[in-house]
Design a protein around this motif. Sequence first.
Motif, mmCIF file in Angstrom:
data_model
loop_
_atom_site.group_PDB
_atom_site.id
_atom_site.type_symbol
_atom_site.label_atom_id
_atom_site.label_comp_id
_atom_site.label_asym_id
_atom_site.label_seq_id
_atom_site.Cartn_x
_atom_site.Cartn_y
_atom_site.Cartn_z
ATOM 1 N N ASP A 112 -11.685 89.465 2.998
ATOM 2 C CA ASP A 112 -10.677 88.426 2.777
ATOM 3 C C ASP A 112 -9.299 89.014 2.481
ATOM 4 O OD1 ASP A 112 -12.694 86.573 3.101
ATOM 5 O OD2 ASP A 112 -13.085 86.374 0.957
ATOM 6 N N GLN A 113 -9.227 90.333 2.424
ATOM 7 C CA GLN A 113 -7.983 91.066 2.116
ATOM 8 C C GLN A 113 -7.392 90.643 0.770
ATOM 9 O OE1 GLN A 113 -5.294 92.057 5.480
ATOM 10 N NE2 GLN A 113 -6.622 90.730 6.706
ATOM 11 N N ILE A 114 -8.267 90.317 -0.178
ATOM 12 C CA ILE A 114 -7.802 89.992 -1.527
ATOM 13 C C ILE A 114 -8.139 91.133 -2.497
ATOM 14 C CG2 ILE A 114 -7.958 87.505 -1.190
ATOM 15 C CD1 ILE A 114 -10.619 87.573 -2.729
ATOM 16 N N TYR A 115 -8.713 92.201 -1.964
ATOM 17 C CA TYR A 115 -9.026 93.354 -2.814
ATOM 18 C C TYR A 115 -7.717 93.978 -3.311
ATOM 19 C CZ TYR A 115 -9.976 98.218 -3.970
ATOM 20 O OH TYR A 115 -10.010 99.435 -4.601
ATOM 21 N N GLN A 116 -7.648 94.229 -4.591
ATOM 22 C CA GLN A 116 -6.478 94.857 -5.191
ATOM 23 C C GLN A 116 -6.928 95.972 -6.144
ATOM 24 O OE1 GLN A 116 -3.161 94.395 -4.549
ATOM 25 N NE2 GLN A 116 -2.924 96.191 -5.867
ATOM 26 N N PRO A 117 -6.567 97.227 -5.861
ATOM 27 C CA PRO A 117 -6.961 98.317 -6.771
ATOM 28 C C PRO A 117 -6.373 98.113 -8.161
ATOM 29 C CG PRO A 117 -6.040 99.181 -4.720
ATOM 30 C CD PRO A 117 -5.769 97.708 -4.731
ATOM 31 N N LYS A 118 -7.127 98.491 -9.154
ATOM 32 C CA LYS A 118 -6.652 98.387 -10.535
ATOM 33 C C LYS A 118 -5.782 99.601 -10.873
ATOM 34 C CE LYS A 118 -10.648 95.730 -12.095
ATOM 35 N NZ LYS A 118 -11.143 95.511 -10.717
ATOM 36 N N PRO A 119 -4.857 99.471 -11.810
ATOM 37 C CA PRO A 119 -4.085 100.642 -12.247
ATOM 38 C C PRO A 119 -5.041 101.700 -12.816
ATOM 39 C CG PRO A 119 -3.200 98.607 -13.180
ATOM 40 C CD PRO A 119 -4.508 98.253 -12.565
ATOM 41 N N VAL A 120 -4.702 102.957 -12.627
ATOM 42 C CA VAL A 120 -5.539 104.013 -13.195
ATOM 43 C C VAL A 120 -5.225 104.149 -14.684
ATOM 44 C CG1 VAL A 120 -5.677 105.278 -11.017
ATOM 45 C CG2 VAL A 120 -3.913 105.880 -12.666
ATOM 46 N N ARG A 121 -6.236 104.585 -15.431
ATOM 47 C CA ARG A 121 -6.038 104.822 -16.870
ATOM 48 C C ARG A 121 -5.578 106.256 -17.047
ATOM 49 N NH1 ARG A 121 -9.306 106.447 -21.328
ATOM 50 N NH2 ARG A 121 -11.157 106.652 -20.011
ATOM 51 N N ARG A 122 -4.385 106.426 -17.623
ATOM 52 C CA ARG A 122 -3.829 107.779 -17.777
ATOM 53 C C ARG A 122 -4.200 108.359 -19.140
ATOM 54 N NH1 ARG A 122 2.421 109.759 -16.887
ATOM 55 N NH2 ARG A 122 1.751 109.969 -14.725
ATOM 56 N N VAL A 123 -4.751 109.577 -19.089
ATOM 57 C CA VAL A 123 -5.024 110.352 -20.303
ATOM 58 C C VAL A 123 -4.398 111.724 -20.104
ATOM 59 C CG1 VAL A 123 -7.161 109.125 -20.833
ATOM 60 C CG2 VAL A 123 -7.242 111.171 -19.410
#
Length: 600
Positions: free
Chosen positions: A75-86
């Motif tokens: 459906d092209q609604i996939y959205q990557p989440k922000p990466v968690r920075r450490v």
Amino acid sequence: MRNPEMVLNSLASKSKDEGYKFQRLYRNFYNKEFFLLAYSKLAPKEGNMTEGVDGRTIDGMSMKRINTLIEKLKDQIYQPKPVRRVFIPKANGKQRPLGIPSFEDKLVQEVCRILLEAIYEGSFSDSSHGFRPSKSCHTALMQVQRNFTGVRWFIEGDIECFFDNINHHKLVEILRMRIEDEKFINLIWKFLRAGYMENWKFHSTYSGTPQGGIISSILANIYLDQLDKYILGIKSRFDKGARRKTNPEYKRLEYQIGKLQKQMREHIPEETKKSISERIAKLKDEIRKVSYVDPLDENFKKLFYVRYANDFIIGVIGSKEEAKQIKAEVANFTSERLSLTLSEEKTLITHSSEPARFLGYDIVITRDEHITRDKNGVKKRSGNMKCKLYVPKEKWLNKLLQLDVLKIDDKGEWHSLHRSRLVTLEDIEILNIYNAEIRGLYNYYKLANNASVLSKFFYIMEYSMYKTFANKYRTSVSKILYKYKKDRKFTVEYDVKSGKKFATLYHKGFKRDPKVLTGKIDILPNELPYTGRTSLMQTLEKEKCEWCGAINVPLEGHHVRKLKDLKGKARWEQHMIARRRKTMVLCEACHDRLHVGKLD
């Protein structure tokens, strides 16, 4: 659904055809077989047990999660989440930012990486060695040693903050040169612009590869492949002549020796022969000091180039002015065409009489006038202008200081130190830590012509370990050696289920070992074998719980970071240990009971 092996082989077969445009790539994200392949490749990695911003890990992976992901992609609604920075500590005391993506994003990126690697791997330059199958730091270094003989000038190259400064628009422009699939391109855009979370505050990303992303390395190579091709273009214009012309001085001496040898064959008095023989011997000594070829031959020029990630080295057989011109051309290209900057501090022009630094090794062009005999007994200078690799002293010395096993007093004398943080560990754990550190440094520097100097590193490490054991048991080093030395080897006895085992301190020496995998890479993606479904893939799909045996039920994969973390007290732990697998596929009910401690 198409078999991933067939898809990848089809893509790879067109890889070398740079005029070919790849289309309809995005439809492969509808194929659960690709996701199962990606899952089986990611599953063994410990980092997948680290939570992303969504608080989830690989644990609990199921066909339901995969199918949900596929529907979003369709459906092209996939959205990557922000990466968690450490932040993790660096060897120099500073900190390096590390991005941790969510596992679903890792899964999509792995499928993306598999496809990109099949498309581009066959067209990458042989001079590129970073993050590629069957290539490594060692293959890059051996290529330098093999090709850089006779080099007069080094250009040591380093691209400033490369992974953070990749221009997104230029990267997508480069991808579009070979890929005609806007859905696929848009997916890459989403990963590039996903951003990161630091202290729960969102930060946008306007340049650079996805932080911590699985596709970062392949995207970096696609980007710098433009630099590889540009420098190889310079090489094709710069290279001149098949070989140098003969040195006139060498010719003159050779002629005189030949003339005297001809006289020796004539009927002349013995005293005259003796005199001529002495003159011939002197001339031969003299000719061995003269180069056979003219080192200043302007009709012979060569350029050599090797790159690993953002570090590269160029060897030039030519003048310093030509080396400066090449450096300027490369700097101009990286700036104007790639929007990158060469580090002024690290991009150096070095005469080959001085060592150049590349991938932690010193690259040296020898000036060795030493005469040796070949297998036929003929005297020759076999070592002159040869390229050799050396371990820099600062590398192994800094490693000792970093590990806190060495103290240098005011008089400059070295003393090994015990490591108090290790004294609470089991004997076998202490030994394994020292062995891993010793082998790790040696395995990296085993290509060096002076690899034997690591015996000095070993000596300090060895006595640091003895002192650590002595500190643990509050006794002396001599008593520790008396207790643990067997057949002149430091030996630790430990218990396993089958009985007692023995482990020894590393004792195999530090000889040079130049054997590395340098074979030509197959154009097919052999590093992505899909020779059949793995047991993990089959188990996840067959809908049978590995614990209770329930069938036709939704399953989830239970993962552990390391097998050695399991104590073997619970039956499910014993089950995983016995099968030597970090994954067990369970029904949802069994998985829930496991996490609340009620599975047994």
